[in-house]
Design a protein around this motif. Structure first.
Motif, PDB file in Angstrom:
ATOM      1  N   UNK A  66       0.821  -1.222   0.042  1.00 50.51           N
ATOM      2  CA  UNK A  66       0.036   0.010   0.258  1.00 50.51           C
ATOM      3  C   UNK A  66       1.065   1.240  -0.030  1.00 50.51           C
ATOM      4  N   UNK A  67       2.078   1.276   0.754  1.00 49.92           N
ATOM      5  CA  UNK A  67       2.888   2.357   0.773  1.00 49.92           C
ATOM      6  C   UNK A  67       3.454   2.758  -0.521  1.00 49.92           C
ATOM      7  N   UNK A 101       3.269   5.848  -2.971  1.00 44.03           N
ATOM      8  CA  UNK A 101       4.377   6.715  -3.497  1.00 44.03           C
ATOM      9  C   UNK A 101       4.424   6.794  -4.946  1.00 44.03           C
ATOM     10  N   UNK A 102       4.078   5.512  -5.693  1.00 42.96           N
ATOM     11  CA  UNK A 102       4.071   5.699  -7.144  1.00 42.96           C
ATOM     12  C   UNK A 102       3.010   6.426  -7.632  1.00 42.96           C
ATOM     13  N   UNK A 103       1.892   6.667  -7.048  1.00 45.12           N
ATOM     14  CA  UNK A 103       0.489   7.391  -7.349  1.00 45.12           C
ATOM     15  C   UNK A 103       1.040   8.988  -7.300  1.00 45.12           C
ATOM     16  N   UNK A 119       9.531  14.932   1.157  1.00 46.57           N
ATOM     17  CA  UNK A 119       8.695  14.828   2.213  1.00 46.57           C
ATOM     18  C   UNK A 119       7.003  14.310   1.753  1.00 46.57           C
ATOM     19  N   UNK A 120       6.653  14.731   0.541  1.00 49.92           N
ATOM     20  CA  UNK A 120       5.716  14.523  -0.021  1.00 49.92           C
ATOM     21  C   UNK A 120       5.554  13.052  -0.362  1.00 49.92           C
ATOM     22  N   UNK A 121       6.502  12.377  -0.728  1.00 59.06           N
ATOM     23  CA  UNK A 121       6.646  11.074  -0.842  1.00 59.06           C
ATOM     24  C   UNK A 121       6.559  10.194   0.443  1.00 59.06           C
ATOM     25  N   UNK A 128       0.570   7.468   4.393  1.00 58.43           N
ATOM     26  CA  UNK A 128      -1.003   7.463   4.127  1.00 58.43           C
ATOM     27  C   UNK A 128      -1.437   6.116   3.427  1.00 58.43           C
ATOM     28  N   UNK A 129      -0.440   5.633   2.659  1.00 57.80           N
ATOM     29  CA  UNK A 129      -0.772   4.230   2.071  1.00 57.80           C
ATOM     30  C   UNK A 129      -0.779   3.076   3.202  1.00 57.80           C
ATOM     31  N   UNK A 130       0.254   3.145   3.892  1.00 60.46           N
ATOM     32  CA  UNK A 130       0.577   2.030   4.887  1.00 60.46           C
ATOM     33  C   UNK A 130      -0.715   2.149   5.766  1.00 60.46           C
ATOM     34  N   UNK A 131      -1.163   3.163   6.504  1.00 58.43           N
ATOM     35  CA  UNK A 131      -2.087   3.215   7.144  1.00 58.43           C
ATOM     36  C   UNK A 131      -3.334   3.039   6.464  1.00 58.43           C
TER      37      UNK A 131
END
Length: 63
Positions: free
Chosen positions: A9-10, A14-16, A27-29, A35-38
């Protein structure tokens, strides 16, 4: 729930971000990774709760 799903998910998040903004800062990545992990964690917990409610015979909606 395994760590593999959360890591995937993380990585997907990041790829998105990279697709939306090729010049995204680290920082954005990093924020996208968290956010993907959670997000995967939250969705998995929600689905497990729905499955447990279904197994217990609880209706999805009150009468």
């Amino acid at each position: 729930m395994g760590i593999l799903e959360e890591v995937i998910g993380a990585v997907v998040a990041v790829e998105g971000v990279k697709k939306l903004d090729p010049n995204a800062s680290i920082l954005t990545e990093g924020i996208a990774a968290v956010a993907g992990y959670k997000g995967v964690e939250a969705v998995t917990e929600h689905l497990e709760e729905k499955e447990a409610d279904k197994d217990n015979g609880s209706p999805d909606q009150p009468a």
